[in-house]
Design a protein around this motif. Structure first.
Motif: not given
Ligand SMILES: [Zn+2]
Length: 165
Positions: A46-57
């Motif tokens: 997945g890809r991680k958001c540097p601001k909120c830390g969510r990992v998108y899968v």
């Protein structure tokens, strides 16, 4: 007053049935291409958001919450929790099925306790119709059932389904 045509009314008119031989080629794009190549290697990334830390899968290039560009590829576990499940009596090609196919959303576990995987992968779940009707399947821990490595092609079907563990 408007009303839908009845079956006998349909017979009064000439109808044409035609199944087009349409073929489509679709570019997966940067994020999904990497995701599909990962599946071929038996990895869910997945890809991680540097601001909120969510990992998108499946991965997204932008965070849907912060509108920030995601910046890091993260491998997540091939295990997770069943969040939703539904029994479908219609196939992907819109044919009627005698035995339902069970599909649902699986929230995968992150590889690191600091990460939060969002929003969940939609896939087949290897369970019975009864497991869905009774909602027993909800909240169950599941693991990806991978196709043998030599049969993987870089497709969501490289995972046959998610099995209860
Ligand atoms: Zn974010």
């Amino acid at each position: 007053m408007v009303h839908p045509l009845k079956e006998e009314e349909m017979k009064e008119h000439e109808t044409v049935s035609h199944k087009p031989e349409a073929k489509y080629s679709y570019t997966a794009g940067q994020a999904l291409s990497a995701f599909l190549l990962g599946l071929k290697q038996g990895k869910i990334i997945g890809r991680k958001c540097p601001k909120c830390g969510r990992v998108y899968v499946p991965p997204r290039m932008y965070c849907e919450d912060c509108f920030y560009p995601t910046s890091q590829w993260i491998e997540v576990q091939d295990e997770g929790i069943v969040m939703t499940a539904v029994a479908s009596f219609i196939s992907w090609t819109r044919d009627r099925l005698e035995e339902p196919e069970i599909v649902g959303t699986i929230r995968l576990f992150p590889s690191s306790a600091r990460d939060y995987v969002y929003p969940g992968l939609f896939h087949r779940i290897c369970c019975s119709f009864d497991d869905v009707k009774t909602m027993r399947i909800l909240g169950k821990m599941v693991k990806a059932k991978w196709r043998p490595q030599e049969k993987r092609v870089g497709s969501v079907d490289d995972i046959e389904c998610f099995e209860v563990i």
